[in-house]
Motif scaffolding. Structure first.
Motif, PDB file in Angstrom:
ATOM      1  N   TRP A   1      32.667  19.303  54.528  1.00 42.66           N
ATOM      2  CA  TRP A   1      32.999  20.093  53.337  1.00 42.66           C
ATOM      3  C   TRP A   1      32.844  21.576  53.617  1.00 42.66           C
ATOM      4  CZ3 TRP A   1      28.846  16.785  53.717  1.00 42.66           C
ATOM      5  CH2 TRP A   1      27.576  17.364  53.755  1.00 42.66           C
ATOM      6  N   HIS A   2      33.494  22.345  52.770  1.00 48.85           N
ATOM      7  CA  HIS A   2      33.416  23.796  52.857  1.00 48.85           C
ATOM      8  C   HIS A   2      32.139  24.266  52.189  1.00 48.85           C
ATOM      9  CE1 HIS A   2      34.927  28.036  52.301  1.00 48.85           C
ATOM     10  NE2 HIS A   2      35.387  27.762  53.496  1.00 48.85           N
ATOM     11  N   GLU A   3      31.484  25.236  52.788  1.00 54.03           N
ATOM     12  CA  GLU A   3      30.233  25.754  52.263  1.00 54.03           C
ATOM     13  C   GLU A   3      30.438  26.339  50.854  1.00 54.03           C
ATOM     14  OE1 GLU A   3      26.942  26.070  52.892  1.00 54.03           O
ATOM     15  OE2 GLU A   3      26.918  27.293  51.075  1.00 54.03           O
ATOM     16  N   PRO A   4      29.766  25.798  49.836  1.00 56.20           N
ATOM     17  CA  PRO A   4      29.974  26.285  48.461  1.00 56.20           C
ATOM     18  C   PRO A   4      29.728  27.778  48.272  1.00 56.20           C
ATOM     19  CG  PRO A   4      28.830  24.184  48.413  1.00 56.20           C
ATOM     20  CD  PRO A   4      28.880  24.608  49.849  1.00 56.20           C
ATOM     21  N   ARG A   5      28.765  28.350  48.991  1.00 55.86           N
ATOM     22  CA  ARG A   5      28.498  29.784  48.798  1.00 55.86           C
ATOM     23  C   ARG A   5      29.625  30.650  49.353  1.00 55.86           C
ATOM     24  NH1 ARG A   5      22.473  30.063  51.145  1.00 55.86           N
ATOM     25  NH2 ARG A   5      23.600  28.940  52.775  1.00 55.86           N
ATOM     26  N   MET A   6      30.295  30.150  50.373  1.00 56.49           N
ATOM     27  CA  MET A   6      31.467  30.872  50.884  1.00 56.49           C
ATOM     28  C   MET A   6      32.600  30.804  49.856  1.00 56.49           C
ATOM     29  SD  MET A   6      31.179  29.516  54.822  1.00 56.49           S
ATOM     30  CE  MET A   6      32.505  30.421  55.565  1.00 56.49           C
ATOM     31  N   SER A   7      32.730  29.653  49.197  1.00 50.03           N
ATOM     32  CA  SER A   7      33.761  29.512  48.161  1.00 50.03           C
ATOM     33  C   SER A   7      33.458  30.407  46.964  1.00 50.03           C
ATOM     34  CB  SER A   7      33.858  28.050  47.701  1.00 50.03           C
ATOM     35  OG  SER A   7      34.235  27.224  48.786  1.00 50.03           O
ATOM     36  N   LEU A   8      32.163  30.564  46.666  1.00 48.16           N
ATOM     37  CA  LEU A   8      31.770  31.476  45.584  1.00 48.16           C
ATOM     38  C   LEU A   8      32.234  32.903  45.896  1.00 48.16           C
ATOM     39  CD1 LEU A   8      30.143  32.505  43.130  1.00 48.16           C
ATOM     40  CD2 LEU A   8      28.114  32.530  44.615  1.00 48.16           C
ATOM     41  N   LEU A   9      31.953  33.342  47.101  1.00 50.79           N
ATOM     42  CA  LEU A   9      32.339  34.701  47.491  1.00 50.79           C
ATOM     43  C   LEU A   9      33.870  34.867  47.445  1.00 50.79           C
ATOM     44  CD1 LEU A   9      30.745  37.186  48.393  1.00 50.79           C
ATOM     45  CD2 LEU A   9      31.265  36.561  50.756  1.00 50.79           C
ATOM     46  N   GLU A  10      34.551  33.830  47.871  1.00 49.78           N
ATOM     47  CA  GLU A  10      36.022  33.860  47.828  1.00 49.78           C
ATOM     48  C   GLU A  10      36.511  34.010  46.393  1.00 49.78           C
ATOM     49  OE1 GLU A  10      37.609  30.482  49.882  1.00 49.78           O
ATOM     50  OE2 GLU A  10      39.688  30.955  49.340  1.00 49.78           O
ATOM     51  N   ALA A  11      35.877  33.290  45.467  1.00 51.72           N
ATOM     52  CA  ALA A  11      36.270  33.365  44.054  1.00 51.72           C
ATOM     53  C   ALA A  11      35.988  34.752  43.479  1.00 51.72           C
ATOM     54  CB  ALA A  11      35.542  32.294  43.246  1.00 51.72           C
ATOM     55  N   VAL A  12      34.851  35.318  43.854  1.00 49.24           N
ATOM     56  CA  VAL A  12      34.483  36.652  43.345  1.00 49.24           C
ATOM     57  C   VAL A  12      35.567  37.659  43.696  1.00 49.24           C
ATOM     58  CG1 VAL A  12      32.844  38.559  43.630  1.00 49.24           C
ATOM     59  CG2 VAL A  12      31.997  36.221  43.388  1.00 49.24           C
ATOM     60  N   PHE A  13      35.982  37.680  44.965  1.00 48.10           N
ATOM     61  CA  PHE A  13      36.959  38.683  45.387  1.00 48.10           C
ATOM     62  C   PHE A  13      38.384  38.294  45.002  1.00 48.10           C
ATOM     63  CE2 PHE A  13      33.315  40.004  47.866  1.00 48.10           C
ATOM     64  CZ  PHE A  13      33.382  41.383  47.692  1.00 48.10           C
ATOM     65  N   ALA A  14      38.651  37.014  44.864  1.00 51.33           N
ATOM     66  CA  ALA A  14      39.996  36.599  44.450  1.00 51.33           C
ATOM     67  C   ALA A  14      40.293  37.036  43.020  1.00 51.33           C
ATOM     68  CB  ALA A  14      40.136  35.077  44.572  1.00 51.33           C
ATOM     69  N   ARG A  15      39.239  37.114  42.168  1.00 51.52           N
ATOM     70  CA  ARG A  15      39.451  37.515  40.767  1.00 51.52           C
ATOM     71  C   ARG A  15      38.813  38.871  40.476  1.00 51.52           C
ATOM     72  NH1 ARG A  15      38.854  33.213  36.212  1.00 51.52           N
ATOM     73  NH2 ARG A  15      36.599  33.459  36.540  1.00 51.52           N
ATOM     74  N   GLY A  16      38.529  39.627  41.520  1.00 49.46           N
ATOM     75  CA  GLY A  16      37.767  40.843  41.344  1.00 49.46           C
ATOM     76  C   GLY A  16      38.574  42.063  40.981  1.00 49.46           C
ATOM     77  N   ASP A  17      37.852  43.152  40.722  1.00 50.79           N
ATOM     78  CA  ASP A  17      38.475  44.432  40.393  1.00 50.79           C
ATOM     79  C   ASP A  17      37.855  45.519  41.259  1.00 50.79           C
ATOM     80  OD1 ASP A  17      35.996  44.916  39.322  1.00 50.79           O
ATOM     81  OD2 ASP A  17      36.612  44.606  37.248  1.00 50.79           O
ATOM     82  N   ARG A  18      38.148  46.766  40.948  1.00 48.06           N
ATOM     83  CA  ARG A  18      37.688  47.874  41.786  1.00 48.06           C
ATOM     84  C   ARG A  18      36.171  48.050  41.768  1.00 48.06           C
ATOM     85  NH1 ARG A  18      42.362  52.612  41.522  1.00 48.06           N
ATOM     86  NH2 ARG A  18      44.114  51.168  41.786  1.00 48.06           N
ATOM     87  N   ASN A  19      35.513  47.501  40.748  1.00 47.79           N
ATOM     88  CA  ASN A  19      34.054  47.640  40.675  1.00 47.79           C
ATOM     89  C   ASN A  19      33.348  46.895  41.807  1.00 47.79           C
ATOM     90  OD1 ASN A  19      34.300  49.181  38.350  1.00 47.79           O
ATOM     91  ND2 ASN A  19      34.194  47.387  37.005  1.00 47.79           N
ATOM     92  N   LEU A  20      34.082  46.031  42.507  1.00 47.48           N
ATOM     93  CA  LEU A  20      33.472  45.278  43.603  1.00 47.48           C
ATOM     94  C   LEU A  20      33.424  46.067  44.907  1.00 47.48           C
ATOM     95  CD1 LEU A  20      35.017  41.720  43.106  1.00 47.48           C
ATOM     96  CD2 LEU A  20      32.589  42.309  42.999  1.00 47.48           C
ATOM     97  N   ALA A  21      34.202  47.146  44.992  1.00 46.48           N
ATOM     98  CA  ALA A  21      34.294  47.878  46.254  1.00 46.48           C
ATOM     99  C   ALA A  21      32.924  48.368  46.754  1.00 46.48           C
ATOM    100  CB  ALA A  21      35.274  49.041  46.112  1.00 46.48           C
ATOM    101  N   PRO A  22      32.049  48.916  45.880  1.00 45.32           N
ATOM    102  CA  PRO A  22      30.734  49.344  46.385  1.00 45.32           C
ATOM    103  C   PRO A  22      29.920  48.183  46.960  1.00 45.32           C
ATOM    104  CG  PRO A  22      31.201  50.352  44.252  1.00 45.32           C
ATOM    105  CD  PRO A  22      32.257  49.326  44.472  1.00 45.32           C
ATOM    106  N   ALA A  23      30.041  47.007  46.366  1.00 41.44           N
ATOM    107  CA  ALA A  23      29.306  45.846  46.884  1.00 41.44           C
ATOM    108  C   ALA A  23      29.838  45.449  48.257  1.00 41.44           C
ATOM    109  CB  ALA A  23      29.419  44.679  45.904  1.00 41.44           C
TER     110      ALA A  23
END
Length: 619
Positions: free
Chosen positions: A485-507
């Motif tokens: 299986w795919h690591e769930p925490r990697m999928s979480l990060l993928e979801a964050v950036f897939a639906r993200g906005d410009r406020n994520l750039a500093p992170a």
């Protein structure tokens, strides 16, 4: 620059960095006006498997006034060496520093390569933020599927290209040359390009709430993607670069068609690459012959999102079989539709030992397959399995996804039941007990922009792990099942950036500063570093991944137009909750996705060698 040879004895797989491969192109630097470095933000073996790189390499290097050279993400051992010796990142063809080029084009294939992009810029000596780059620094351009929501990357890029790159690249080069000849600046170029379809200049927009709006009246509020209407006329690389080391997909490739109309509701590629455009058989046979003659490969892969759907597959295979080559040729398909026809095709292509066949039922129950619009039944899968086992295969690989919208415990148990049913078919077909194997590969659902499930939340890490444990329990006694299986925490990060906005750039910047690299590789992925980065940047990642978005909410990617209407996506989302499936428009009935009228194109099927007129009717 020091000779590359001095670095090679101290790194793993030195062939990743030498260049000079068969069919690579090195032009006279001083005789060319426009110089482009093309970066793939992962290692050489992964990037050299990407057909899009070969297409753009051919398209640009076919021009006498431009050149395109390659660069890949250096593995950590090479990065350490470059930093310790103060050597800037260089391209493979000329070993020139990337910062010497006019344009740095970066393909955006996967959210978990974003820290590698920042690392590439830093190693190249290019300021990370677009606003800090002067006229002497390359223009940084992004393209590929992640460009359909590039907002987390917006401060780092000068420009994004939406849609088919070979459609836009010549316009970009022509305008760059024209502006430079007239003594114009980067901003002159970007301002003019922003008025044209397919080019998104993030600095000419600002985030307002979650949405993005233009700063100037002459900049379009929505940017529409570019589309190659006739794939037969599109550039094709007859002499692709042959890698020195074994690539992930180490074979020749021809693209049979682009787009997919099956309409799986979780699949971003199936939405953003519409409409279907098939190449005709004579063109494909000619391309297949050329690419084999000019590479020496003995395997030709017919690529697309679903090659078995190609309307002229059997005539194409017959045409390829008639080629008179100096060596035997194997033709392969990258994925199989779940039916006996596909197995029959695969059997006809396989010579000698049969390793494994791969199917993607995606969900364990018919109810959930209807929800995701995966128009495959259990009977389809069992018939396909039976055909495969009878044809001599002893190992099947099945792809599933967990965490899908509306999923219940019964759906997870359904995966176990389906796998056991496939094993039973293998036994009935006489596959020896010790050789019968079913590999089960499980991915975690990631909501993606421009899909009917873009409003859906991802379920929590605890829930995902609980469902994985349930599946492990279901399959524990089946010694002939290989579960991964795919690591769930990697999928979480993928979801964050897939639906993200410009406020994520500093992170993102914080994560890179804290050492995050190669986040798509388990051995390098560090979730604690990412947690620290989000905290330091004051960003709540779970608000992006776990929150249900409302239909009337402005989304960070609403200003980017893939052609599929929001009205259609809403309707599909609602049909999912009613358990209703939507037909494939290849069958002749328009489903009203909006792509054809909005982009002024139509599906093209090779079967008829012309545009397809579709009747309307789905409500």
């Amino acid at each position: 620059m020091p000779a590359v040879e001095e670095l090679l004895p101290r790194v793993s797989k030195p062939a990743r960095y030498v260049g000079g491969e068969y069919n690579s192109v090195r032009k006279n630097w001083d005789e060319v006006e426009v110089k482009i470095a093309f970066a793939f933000p992962d290692v050489y073996e992964v990037g050299m498997s990407y057909l899009g790189l070969q297409i753009l390499y051919h398209a640009v290097n076919s021009r006498p006034d431009a050149l395109l050279e390659r660069v890949f993400a250096p593995w950590p051992d090479m990065e350490t060496l470059l930093r310790s010796k103060g050597i800037p990142l260089f391209t493979l063809e000329s070993h020139r520093p990337v910062k010497d080029f006019d344009i740095l084009a970066i393909t955006l294939q996967y959210e978990l390569t974003y820290t590698n992009i920042l690392n590439l810029l830093d190693l190249a000596g290019i300021p990370l933020l677009a606003r800090e780059r002067g006229e002497d620094k390359p223009l940084v351009v992004g393209g590929g599927p992640c460009a359909f929501n590039p907002e987390p990357l917006a401060p780092f890029f000068d420009l994004f290209v939406l849609g088919d790159g070979e459609e836009a690249v010549h316009e970009l080069i022509d305008l760059w040359r024209e502006v430079r000849r007239q003594g114009g600046r980067k901003q002159d170029f970007l301002r003019e390009l922003a008025r044209r379809p397919g080019f998104y200049v993030p600095s000419l927009y600002r985030q307002e709430g979650k949405g993005v709006v233009p700063l100037h009246p002459d900049v379009p509020a929505r940017v529409r993607k570019r589309v190659v209407a006739d794939l037969d006329q599109a550039p094709f690389p007859p002499r692709p670069v042959v890698p020195w080391v074994e690539a992930v997909h180490d074979r020749a490739m021809i693209e049979v068609f682009r787009g997919c109309t099956r309409g799986c509701r979780f699949c971003q590629a199936g939405m953003i690459y519409r409409p279907v455009r098939e190449r005709t058989v004579p063109i494909l046979v000619r391309q297949g012959e050329e690419v084999i003659r000019h590479t020496g490969y003995d395997e030709l892969s017919l690529t697309s999102l679903s090659t078995v759907d190609y309307t002229c597959l059997l005539p194409l295979l017959a045409g390829l079989k008639k080629l008179r080559l100096s060596h035997p040729l194997t033709v392969s398909l990258p994925s199989l539709r779940v039916d006996a026809f596909a197995v029959g095709v695969a059997e006809g292509l396989t010579a000698g030992r049969k390793s494994s066949l791969t199917f993607a039922p995606e969900a364990g129950t018919q109810r959930l397959r209807n929800v995701i619009n995966k128009k495959v039944t259990e009977e389809d899968l069992l018939r396909a399995a039976e055909a495969a086992f009878k044809a001599g295969w002893q190992r099947l690989k099945l792809y599933f996804m967990i965490g899908l919208p509306t999923e219940t415990e019964e759906d997870i148990k359904g995966i176990g039941e389906l796998v056991r049913a496939v094993l039973a078919v293998g036994e009935r077909c006489g596959v020896p007990h010790g050789r019968l194997r079913v590999a089960v590969s499980v991915a975690c659902f990631v909501p993606k922009a421009h899909t009917p499930f873009q409003w859906e939340p991802q379920i929590s890490q605890e829930e995902l792990r609980e469902r994985l444990r349930l599946l492990q329990t279901e399959l524990r006694r089946e010694k002939r099942v290989e579960l991964s299986w795919h690591e769930p925490r990697m999928s979480l990060l993928e979801a964050v950036f897939a639906r993200g906005d410009r406020n994520l750039a500093p992170a993102l910047l914080e994560a890179w500063r804290r050492g995050c690299r190669f986040d798509g590789w388990r051995e390098h992925f560090s979730f604690p570093r990412w947690e620290e980065a989000f905290t330091a940047a004051g960003v709540d990642p779970y608000a992006y991944a776990y929150r249900r978005y409302a239909y009337d909410e402005v989304l960070p990617w609403d200003h980017l137009d893939a052609g599929v209407s929001k009205k259609f996506l809403v309707a599909e989302h609602q049909r999912a909750y009613r358990g209703e499936t939507t037909p494939d428009c290849r069958e002749g009935k328009c489903v009203g996705c909006g792509v054809c009228p909005s982009l002024g194109v139509r599906p093209v099927l090779a079967e008829e060698g012309r545009d397809v007129s579709l009747s309307t009717g789905l409500s």
